[in-house]
Design a protein around this motif. Structure first.
Motif, PDB file in Angstrom:
ATOM      1  N   LYS A   7      -3.844 -19.529  22.359  1.00  0.00           N
ATOM      2  CA  LYS A   7      -3.774 -18.174  22.899  1.00  0.00           C
ATOM      3  C   LYS A   7      -2.705 -17.368  22.175  1.00  0.00           C
ATOM      4  CE  LYS A   7      -5.445 -19.236  27.514  1.00  0.00           C
ATOM      5  NZ  LYS A   7      -5.110 -19.330  28.940  1.00  0.00           N
ATOM      6  N   GLU A   8      -1.583 -18.006  21.875  1.00  0.00           N
ATOM      7  CA  GLU A   8      -0.524 -17.307  21.141  1.00  0.00           C
ATOM      8  C   GLU A   8      -1.002 -16.900  19.760  1.00  0.00           C
ATOM      9  OE1 GLU A   8       2.702 -20.078  21.165  1.00  0.00           O
ATOM     10  OE2 GLU A   8       3.310 -19.560  23.196  1.00  0.00           O
ATOM     11  N   LEU A   9      -1.726 -17.796  19.083  1.00  0.00           N
ATOM     12  CA  LEU A   9      -2.239 -17.467  17.749  1.00  0.00           C
ATOM     13  C   LEU A   9      -3.245 -16.315  17.812  1.00  0.00           C
ATOM     14  CD1 LEU A   9      -2.743 -20.925  16.007  1.00  0.00           C
ATOM     15  CD2 LEU A   9      -1.058 -19.173  15.478  1.00  0.00           C
ATOM     16  N   ILE A  10      -4.095 -16.329  18.812  1.00  0.00           N
ATOM     17  CA  ILE A  10      -5.068 -15.241  18.951  1.00  0.00           C
ATOM     18  C   ILE A  10      -4.344 -13.932  19.253  1.00  0.00           C
ATOM     19  CG2 ILE A  10      -6.937 -14.358  20.410  1.00  0.00           C
ATOM     20  CD1 ILE A  10      -7.960 -17.255  20.559  1.00  0.00           C
ATOM     21  N   PHE A  11      -3.306 -13.986  20.115  1.00  0.00           N
ATOM     22  CA  PHE A  11      -2.521 -12.786  20.405  1.00  0.00           C
ATOM     23  C   PHE A  11      -1.848 -12.263  19.135  1.00  0.00           C
ATOM     24  CE2 PHE A  11       1.642 -10.940  21.401  1.00  0.00           C
ATOM     25  CZ  PHE A  11       1.224  -9.818  22.102  1.00  0.00           C
ATOM     26  N   LEU A  12      -1.243 -13.163  18.353  1.00  0.00           N
ATOM     27  CA  LEU A  12      -0.606 -12.744  17.101  1.00  0.00           C
ATOM     28  C   LEU A  12      -1.624 -12.191  16.112  1.00  0.00           C
ATOM     29  CD1 LEU A  12       2.085 -15.492  16.406  1.00  0.00           C
ATOM     30  CD2 LEU A  12       2.461 -13.073  16.829  1.00  0.00           C
ATOM     31  N   LEU A  13      -2.811 -12.767  16.100  1.00  0.00           N
ATOM     32  CA  LEU A  13      -3.867 -12.284  15.215  1.00  0.00           C
ATOM     33  C   LEU A  13      -4.233 -10.841  15.560  1.00  0.00           C
ATOM     34  CD1 LEU A  13      -5.873 -13.149  12.947  1.00  0.00           C
ATOM     35  CD2 LEU A  13      -7.458 -13.706  14.763  1.00  0.00           C
ATOM     36  N   PHE A  14      -4.442 -10.559  16.846  1.00  0.00           N
ATOM     37  CA  PHE A  14      -4.796  -9.198  17.249  1.00  0.00           C
ATOM     38  C   PHE A  14      -3.626  -8.238  17.090  1.00  0.00           C
ATOM     39  CE2 PHE A  14      -8.322 -11.326  19.536  1.00  0.00           C
ATOM     40  CZ  PHE A  14      -9.357 -10.663  18.897  1.00  0.00           C
ATOM     41  N   LEU A  15      -2.400  -8.717  17.327  1.00  0.00           N
ATOM     42  CA  LEU A  15      -1.228  -7.875  17.118  1.00  0.00           C
ATOM     43  C   LEU A  15      -1.094  -7.509  15.640  1.00  0.00           C
ATOM     44  CD1 LEU A  15       1.334  -6.575  18.357  1.00  0.00           C
ATOM     45  CD2 LEU A  15       2.520  -8.698  17.788  1.00  0.00           C
ATOM     46  N   SER A  16      -1.299  -8.480  14.776  1.00  0.00           N
ATOM     47  CA  SER A  16      -1.237  -8.209  13.331  1.00  0.00           C
ATOM     48  C   SER A  16      -2.346  -7.264  12.902  1.00  0.00           C
ATOM     49  CB  SER A  16      -1.345  -9.512  12.546  1.00  0.00           C
ATOM     50  OG  SER A  16      -0.250 -10.343  12.808  1.00  0.00           O
ATOM     51  N   LEU A  17      -3.525  -7.419  13.489  1.00  0.00           N
ATOM     52  CA  LEU A  17      -4.627  -6.505  13.177  1.00  0.00           C
ATOM     53  C   LEU A  17      -4.287  -5.084  13.612  1.00  0.00           C
ATOM     54  CD1 LEU A  17      -7.546  -6.125  12.162  1.00  0.00           C
ATOM     55  CD2 LEU A  17      -8.300  -6.621  14.483  1.00  0.00           C
ATOM     56  N   LEU A  18      -3.694  -4.943  14.783  1.00  0.00           N
ATOM     57  CA  LEU A  18      -3.287  -3.626  15.263  1.00  0.00           C
ATOM     58  C   LEU A  18      -2.229  -3.015  14.348  1.00  0.00           C
ATOM     59  CD1 LEU A  18      -3.447  -1.479  17.559  1.00  0.00           C
ATOM     60  CD2 LEU A  18      -1.541  -2.708  18.608  1.00  0.00           C
ATOM     61  N   ILE A  19      -1.244  -3.818  13.962  1.00  0.00           N
ATOM     62  CA  ILE A  19      -0.176  -3.325  13.086  1.00  0.00           C
ATOM     63  C   ILE A  19      -0.739  -2.944  11.719  1.00  0.00           C
ATOM     64  CG2 ILE A  19       1.927  -4.007  11.853  1.00  0.00           C
ATOM     65  CD1 ILE A  19       2.621  -5.688  14.351  1.00  0.00           C
ATOM     66  N   ALA A  20      -1.651  -3.769  11.183  1.00  0.00           N
ATOM     67  CA  ALA A  20      -2.255  -3.454   9.886  1.00  0.00           C
ATOM     68  C   ALA A  20      -3.075  -2.177   9.960  1.00  0.00           C
ATOM     69  CB  ALA A  20      -3.142  -4.612   9.424  1.00  0.00           C
ATOM     70  N   THR A  21      -3.682  -1.918  11.109  1.00  0.00           N
ATOM     71  CA  THR A  21      -4.478  -0.706  11.268  1.00  0.00           C
ATOM     72  C   THR A  21      -3.592   0.527  11.400  1.00  0.00           C
ATOM     73  OG1 THR A  21      -6.162  -2.017  12.379  1.00  0.00           O
ATOM     74  CG2 THR A  21      -6.293   0.353  12.640  1.00  0.00           C
ATOM     75  N   LEU A  22      -2.466   0.384  12.085  1.00  0.00           N
ATOM     76  CA  LEU A  22      -1.606   1.539  12.328  1.00  0.00           C
ATOM     77  C   LEU A  22      -0.588   1.789  11.214  1.00  0.00           C
ATOM     78  CD1 LEU A  22      -0.889   1.095  16.135  1.00  0.00           C
ATOM     79  CD2 LEU A  22      -2.533   2.621  15.044  1.00  0.00           C
ATOM     80  N   SER A  23      -0.274   0.778  10.414  1.00  0.00           N
ATOM     81  CA  SER A  23       0.774   0.939   9.405  1.00  0.00           C
ATOM     82  C   SER A  23       0.484   2.016   8.357  1.00  0.00           C
ATOM     83  CB  SER A  23       1.095  -0.393   8.737  1.00  0.00           C
ATOM     84  OG  SER A  23      -0.021  -0.889   8.060  1.00  0.00           O
ATOM     85  N   PRO A  24      -0.767   2.240   7.925  1.00  0.00           N
ATOM     86  CA  PRO A  24      -0.979   3.345   6.976  1.00  0.00           C
ATOM     87  C   PRO A  24      -0.645   4.716   7.563  1.00  0.00           C
ATOM     88  CG  PRO A  24      -2.793   1.819   6.821  1.00  0.00           C
ATOM     89  CD  PRO A  24      -1.969   1.398   8.005  1.00  0.00           C
ATOM     90  N   LEU A  25      -0.595   4.822   8.871  1.00  0.00           N
ATOM     91  CA  LEU A  25      -0.232   6.099   9.490  1.00  0.00           C
ATOM     92  C   LEU A  25       1.228   6.461   9.196  1.00  0.00           C
ATOM     93  CD1 LEU A  25      -2.046   5.751  12.915  1.00  0.00           C
ATOM     94  CD2 LEU A  25      -2.770   7.051  10.912  1.00  0.00           C
ATOM     95  N   LEU A  26       2.050   5.456   8.815  1.00  0.00           N
ATOM     96  CA  LEU A  26       3.436   5.738   8.431  1.00  0.00           C
ATOM     97  C   LEU A  26       3.497   6.653   7.214  1.00  0.00           C
ATOM     98  CD1 LEU A  26       5.044   2.191   8.820  1.00  0.00           C
ATOM     99  CD2 LEU A  26       5.367   4.146  10.327  1.00  0.00           C
ATOM    100  N   ILE A  27       2.441   6.651   6.418  1.00  0.00           N
ATOM    101  CA  ILE A  27       2.389   7.493   5.219  1.00  0.00           C
ATOM    102  C   ILE A  27       2.486   8.968   5.601  1.00  0.00           C
ATOM    103  CG2 ILE A  27       0.932   8.193   3.272  1.00  0.00           C
ATOM    104  CD1 ILE A  27      -0.192   5.312   3.327  1.00  0.00           C
ATOM    105  N   THR A  28       1.862   9.319   6.710  1.00  0.00           N
ATOM    106  CA  THR A  28       1.878  10.722   7.129  1.00  0.00           C
ATOM    107  C   THR A  28       3.291  11.188   7.482  1.00  0.00           C
ATOM    108  OG1 THR A  28       1.364  10.120   9.414  1.00  0.00           O
ATOM    109  CG2 THR A  28      -0.493  10.637   7.957  1.00  0.00           C
ATOM    110  N   TYR A  29       4.176  10.239   7.789  1.00  0.00           N
ATOM    111  CA  TYR A  29       5.572  10.575   8.089  1.00  0.00           C
ATOM    112  C   TYR A  29       6.482  10.391   6.873  1.00  0.00           C
ATOM    113  CZ  TYR A  29       4.047  10.522  12.923  1.00  0.00           C
ATOM    114  OH  TYR A  29       3.394  10.789  14.088  1.00  0.00           O
ATOM    115  N   GLY A  30       5.908  10.041   5.732  1.00  0.00           N
ATOM    116  CA  GLY A  30       6.688   9.918   4.507  1.00  0.00           C
ATOM    117  C   GLY A  30       7.252   8.531   4.251  1.00  0.00           C
TER     118      GLY A  30
END
Length: 181
Positions: A7-30
């Motif tokens: 369960k921890e691995l699955i949680f980390l997998l989805f957390l990493s997927l969320l972070i990977a999806t949201l991290s390009p949005l940092l570009i809009t802030y420079g």
């Protein structure tokens, strides 16, 4: 691997997927460099989790190849849309796209190689012409070495899990700082 660690691995997998999806949005802030680093680390963590997750070989191989396709092609298109290449003379955007393309190529080759290796191992199990292993008559006892190696592996596993937790916390804190601004 017990149920809790799965369960921890699955949680980390989805957390990493969320972070990977949201991290390009940092570009809009420079935050171009931070975006690249966070994207790479989160995708690499997903790769490690998929490789370590206990599952049958066929499912693991399919999942690795699917990850390679998803992040190799769809992710780079997602990043292109966020960066927006309407101004073709913007060298910073072009350089950033090249860096994300490098990460994309790295993911494709890593996942294709790992997934192909898993498929090869699966196919070798069911082949009719596989070589029978030759059993040696001499028995060498390496129990103490195996215990020593096991202790080192467990220590490294704890360090990796701590590193994953620290990176996740840093990314979450950075995300909240950006939201507060």
């Amino acid at each position: 691997m017990n149920k809790r660690s799965k369960k921890e691995l699955i949680f980390l997998l989805f957390l990493s997927l969320l972070i990977a999806t949201l991290s390009p949005l940092l570009i809009t802030y420079g935050y171009n460099g931070s975006s690249l680093l966070v994207s790479f680390v989160s995708i690499f963590v997903m790769f490690i989790i998929i490789v370590q997750y206990e599952n049958d070989r066929l499912s693991k191989g399919v999942l690795l190849i699917f990850m390679g396709i998803l992040f190799g092609y769809a992710y780079i298109e997602y990043v292109n849309k966020i960066i927006g290449l309407s101004d073709t003379n913007d060298l910073v955007k072009k350089d950033l796209i090249k860096k994300f393309k490098f990460i994309s190529d790295f993911i494709i080759f890593s996942c294709a190689g790992a997934g192909g290796g898993v498929f090869a191992a699966y196919a070798d199990q069911s082949s009719t012409d596989k070589n029978e292993s030759i059993v040696s008559e001499t028995v060498i006892d390496r129990t103490q070495d195996i215990r020593h190696l096991t202790d080192h592996i467990l220590a490294l596993n704890k360090k990796i899990n701590t590193l994953i937790a620290v990176v996740s916390i840093i990314v979450i804190v950075m995300f909240f700082i950006l939201i507060i601004r």
